[in-house]
Scaffold this active site. Structure first.
Site, PDB file in Angstrom:
ATOM      1  N   LYS A   1       0.813  -1.233   0.000  1.00 15.50           N
ATOM      2  CA  LYS A   1       0.000   0.000   0.000  1.00 15.50           C
ATOM      3  C   LYS A   1       0.844   1.280   0.000  1.00 15.50           C
ATOM      4  CE  LYS A   1      -4.363  -1.484   2.046  1.00 15.50           C
ATOM      5  NZ  LYS A   1      -5.322  -1.317   3.111  1.00 15.50           N
TER       6      LYS A   1
ATOM      7  N   ASP B   1     -10.042   3.402   1.931  1.00 19.19           N
ATOM      8  CA  ASP B   1     -10.191   2.815   3.267  1.00 19.19           C
ATOM      9  C   ASP B   1     -10.816   3.817   4.251  1.00 19.19           C
ATOM     10  OD1 ASP B   1      -9.243   0.253   2.785  1.00 19.19           O
ATOM     11  OD2 ASP B   1      -7.154   0.780   3.188  1.00 19.19           O
TER      12      ASP B   1
HETATM   13  P1  NAP Z   1      -0.787  -4.086   9.627  1.00 15.62           P
HETATM   14  O1  NAP Z   1      -0.340  -2.921   8.829  1.00 15.62           O
HETATM   15  O2  NAP Z   1      -0.004  -5.338   9.640  1.00 15.62           O
HETATM   16  O3  NAP Z   1      -0.936  -3.565  11.152  1.00 15.62           O
HETATM   17  C1  NAP Z   1      -1.378  -4.396  12.189  1.00 15.62           C
HETATM   18  C2  NAP Z   1      -1.312  -3.640  13.493  1.00 15.62           C
HETATM   19  O4  NAP Z   1      -1.812  -4.504  14.510  1.00 15.62           O
HETATM   20  C3  NAP Z   1       0.102  -3.236  13.900  1.00 15.62           C
HETATM   21  O5  NAP Z   1       0.037  -2.039  14.607  1.00 15.62           O
HETATM   22  C4  NAP Z   1       0.508  -4.400  14.786  1.00 15.62           C
HETATM   23  O6  NAP Z   1       1.452  -4.065  15.760  1.00 15.62           O
HETATM   24  C5  NAP Z   1      -0.806  -4.698  15.492  1.00 15.62           C
HETATM   25  N1  NAP Z   1      -0.829  -6.059  15.982  1.00 15.62           N
HETATM   26  C6  NAP Z   1      -0.556  -7.179  15.272  1.00 15.62           C
HETATM   27  N2  NAP Z   1      -0.707  -8.259  16.061  1.00 15.62           N
HETATM   28  C7  NAP Z   1      -1.060  -7.809  17.277  1.00 15.62           C
HETATM   29  C8  NAP Z   1      -1.340  -8.448  18.518  1.00 15.62           C
HETATM   30  N3  NAP Z   1      -1.285  -9.774  18.627  1.00 15.62           N
HETATM   31  N4  NAP Z   1      -1.657  -7.682  19.570  1.00 15.62           N
HETATM   32  C9  NAP Z   1      -1.716  -6.335  19.453  1.00 15.62           C
HETATM   33  N5  NAP Z   1      -1.455  -5.675  18.310  1.00 15.62           N
HETATM   34  C10 NAP Z   1      -1.136  -6.414  17.237  1.00 15.62           C
HETATM   35  O7  NAP Z   1      -2.256  -4.516   9.211  1.00 15.62           O
HETATM   36  P2  NAP Z   1      -3.438  -3.536   8.762  1.00 15.62           P
HETATM   37  O8  NAP Z   1      -3.450  -3.396   7.294  1.00 15.62           O
HETATM   38  O9  NAP Z   1      -3.368  -2.329   9.588  1.00 15.62           O
HETATM   39  O10 NAP Z   1      -4.708  -4.413   9.119  1.00 15.62           O
HETATM   40  C11 NAP Z   1      -5.081  -4.654  10.472  1.00 15.62           C
HETATM   41  C12 NAP Z   1      -6.331  -5.523  10.480  1.00 15.62           C
HETATM   42  O11 NAP Z   1      -7.429  -4.824   9.917  1.00 15.62           O
HETATM   43  C13 NAP Z   1      -6.139  -6.773   9.631  1.00 15.62           C
HETATM   44  O12 NAP Z   1      -6.570  -7.898  10.363  1.00 15.62           O
HETATM   45  C14 NAP Z   1      -7.010  -6.553   8.422  1.00 15.62           C
HETATM   46  O13 NAP Z   1      -7.605  -7.750   7.970  1.00 15.62           O
HETATM   47  C15 NAP Z   1      -8.063  -5.597   8.942  1.00 15.62           C
HETATM   48  N6  NAP Z   1      -8.523  -4.723   7.856  1.00 15.62           N
HETATM   49  C16 NAP Z   1      -9.841  -4.712   7.560  1.00 15.62           C
HETATM   50  C17 NAP Z   1     -10.306  -3.885   6.566  1.00 15.62           C
HETATM   51  C18 NAP Z   1     -11.760  -3.893   6.248  1.00 15.62           C
HETATM   52  O14 NAP Z   1     -12.119  -3.412   5.154  1.00 15.62           O
HETATM   53  N7  NAP Z   1     -12.618  -4.378   7.098  1.00 15.62           N
HETATM   54  C19 NAP Z   1      -9.433  -3.041   5.872  1.00 15.62           C
HETATM   55  C20 NAP Z   1      -8.072  -3.057   6.214  1.00 15.62           C
HETATM   56  C21 NAP Z   1      -7.641  -3.915   7.206  1.00 15.62           C
HETATM   57  P3  NAP Z   1       3.025  -4.328  15.520  1.00 15.62           P
HETATM   58  O15 NAP Z   1       3.447  -3.255  14.561  1.00 15.62           O
HETATM   59  O16 NAP Z   1       3.590  -4.219  16.858  1.00 15.62           O
HETATM   60  O17 NAP Z   1       3.127  -5.702  14.918  1.00 15.62           O
END
Ligand code: NAP
Length: 511
Positions: A299, A335
């Protein structure tokens, strides 16, 4: 519409199962591939005449293990098999296909009713001499099938180019890049002149890596309806295997009766993909790409390849949507608006609302941006404050550490002081984290609304906790659909059909 056919591969270890699977395939297949190498010889002999009485045209395959078959077969066994099969099938007196490997092609007594596919498989990668292989195979066969293993999407370019070559030679070729990264070759093959597209009977019944089920070939990517004028869209990321976007967008294209298809593009090396498959000036193949969604991990990296980027995407620092127009690449981020739409419908005006956002990754960036733009006060909860400091400072949000244990959490933060809690971490997502939640029911009884970005499972542990505390919820599916609808509108200029897109995504989650 193209003139290609869907060939459903049937494989089973016992004769009875084999016959049962043939019956299932008969309902939908144009051609049924009988993978006789799945059967042991005793089972084959048991009911061999029943195998040949299917109501659909047959393709017979007896592949040795070294070429991707299910069992070790000596050269003698293979010659004997083909002799018997030719006799059996010829007695049915109708046209059929046989798929024979190159080493035996001149040993087979060809029946006049048989059309010969000569196939080559490389499970280790892409050989340098693909053209030579194609030339050898095409000398003795009606159709050439070449399947190579793609580790990244650009690995599939060489085999795809054989379609052009075959066209100018007036030959037929089925080019397949195996694996997730090559899935697009299976979807687009018929549109670009391949005579057959192989499909599995169902999910989990694949006979080769990356094979798509017959149902998806028909209902999701209607492969027989595509042609070289079809506008191609897709999702670019790694992994993209479990993305729901193909189901939503393809349903929307069908709703508006558009000649367009949306495909998973499993891309590891973004630079190669953009330069070799997208940019007009440098690309090696032209798929009529009109746009794509961008997901993890590209992204941010995509930005350097774009000609223009809209204001929202610029502020968020990430692009999830690319539109291609007159060879130029335009970047957007849907988003933030996709997150906001269901929220504003449920909550109303967010000015001065107190919001806790869990997570500081890509999704959290769009969420925090949207909330601040709407006038909310945001506190970001992250497990590693260092990683999130920049985001918090950029959007003037507070920052707090996620405490490790439930008890720590409770003693440190009063979540009831928040109006809204958003989960933008993977906590609760299907798999290892499914039983995790950022907060528990007893800590959020006064909260007005809970919003979980996770959509798989549809009802996460966090959503269940909110339910127990009688707090209204929004599931990640609402955001997924809303951001997808905005993408669809950017690409096509037509109103996105919300109900169809939601149903398509939900059906897939529940399947
Ligand atoms: P990302 O860039 O990988 O970020 C994930 C975030 O969650 C990071 O801040 C990470 O912290 C934290 N994290 C990961 N594992 C964790 C845990 N066990 N405990 C606490 N914090 C944790 O992913 P993203 O793109 O932001 O997406 C996050 C979630 O949102 C995903 O599951 C995705 O499927 C969902 N999402 C949904 C939509 C929708 O349309 N509904 C759109 C986008 C994303 P660290 O940096 O410390 O690892």
């Amino acid at each position: 519409m193209n003139s290609g056919k869907i060939c459903v591969s049937v494989c089973a270890e016992t004769a009875d199962e084999f016959i049962e699977n043939i019956k299932r395939a008969e309902q939908f297949a144009d051609i049924i591939e009988l993978r006789f190498d799945c059967l042991d010889l005793k089972e084959f002999r048991k009911k061999q005449s029943s195998f040949f009485s299917a109501r659909k045209p047959l393709l017979l395959t007896y592949r040795p293990k070294e070429q991707g078959g299910r069992r070790e077969l000596s050269r003698y066994q293979r010659i004997e098999f083909w002799r018997a099969a030719m006799t059996n099938n010829s007695s049915v007196k109708r046209k059929f296909w046989i798929d024979c490997e190159f080493d035996l092609i001149n040993r087979i007594q060809k029946s006049p009713d048989a059309e010969i596919i000569c196939s080559f498989h490389d499970f280790a990668g892409v050989p340098d001499n693909l053209n030579e292989i194609y030339e050898n195979l095409s000398q003795s066969a009606d159709i050439v099938k070449i399947a190579v293993q793609a580790d990244d999407i650009a690995d599939s370019i060489a085999v795809w180019k054989l379609l052009e070559r075959a066209k100018s030679d007036y030959k037929k070729v089925i080019p397949i890049a195996m694996g997730e990264a090559g899935k697009w070759t299976r979807i687009l093959g018929l549109a670009f002149g391949a005579p057959l597209a192989y499909a599995s009977l169902g999910a989990g019944e694949e006979t080769a890596a990356g094979q798509i089920s017959e149902r998806q070939m028909r209902d999701v990517y209607p492969v027989k309806e595509l042609n070289e004028q079809t506008e191609i869209y897709g999702i670019v990321g790694n992994p993209v295997k479990h993305s729901l976007s193909p189901f939503m967008h393809n349903r929307a294209f069908r709703f508006h009766d558009l000649n367009a298809v949306y495909i998973p593009f499993a891309v590891k090396n973004l630079h190669d993909f953009i330069n070799r498959m997208v940019k007009t000036e440098t690309r090696e193949i032209d798929l009529n790409l009109k746009g794509f969604s961008v997901t993890i991990p590209h992204k941010q990296a995509i930005i350097e390849y774009l000609d223009e980027i809209d204001e929202t995407a610029k502020r968020i620092g990430a692009v999830n949507t690319v539109k291609i127009e007159n060879g130029k690449l335009f970047g957007y981020n849907t988003d933030a608006d996709g997150f906001m739409e269901p929220l504003q419908n449920a909550y109303g005006d967010l000015r001065d609302a107190k919001v806790a956002v869990f997570g500081g990754g890509g999704a959290a960036r769009a969420v925090v941006f949207a909330l601040k733009r709407a006038g909310a006060n945001v506190t970001i909860f992250a497990r590693d404050l260092k990683k999130v400091e920049k985001l918090a400072a950029e959007f003037n949000a507070e920052l707090k550490k996620i405490s490790k244990s439930e008890e720590d959490q409770k003693s440190k933060t009063d979540f009831n002081a928040f109006d809204l809690i958003v989960n933008a971490t993977p906590l609760g997502t299907t798999g290892k984290l499914e039983n995790e939640t950022p907060v528990f029911a007893r800590d959020i009884e006064q909260v007005k609304l809970v919003y979980d970005l996770i959509y798989n499972p549809f009802e996460t542990k966090f959503i269940k906790e909110a339910g127990r505390a009688n707090v209204p919820t929004i599931s990640g599916l609402a955001m997924l659909v809303a951001q997808g609808m905005k993408q669809f509108e950017i690409w096509t200029g037509k109103p996105a059909p919300m109900r169809e897109m939601s149903r398509a995504a939900l059906n897939e989650i529940k399947n």
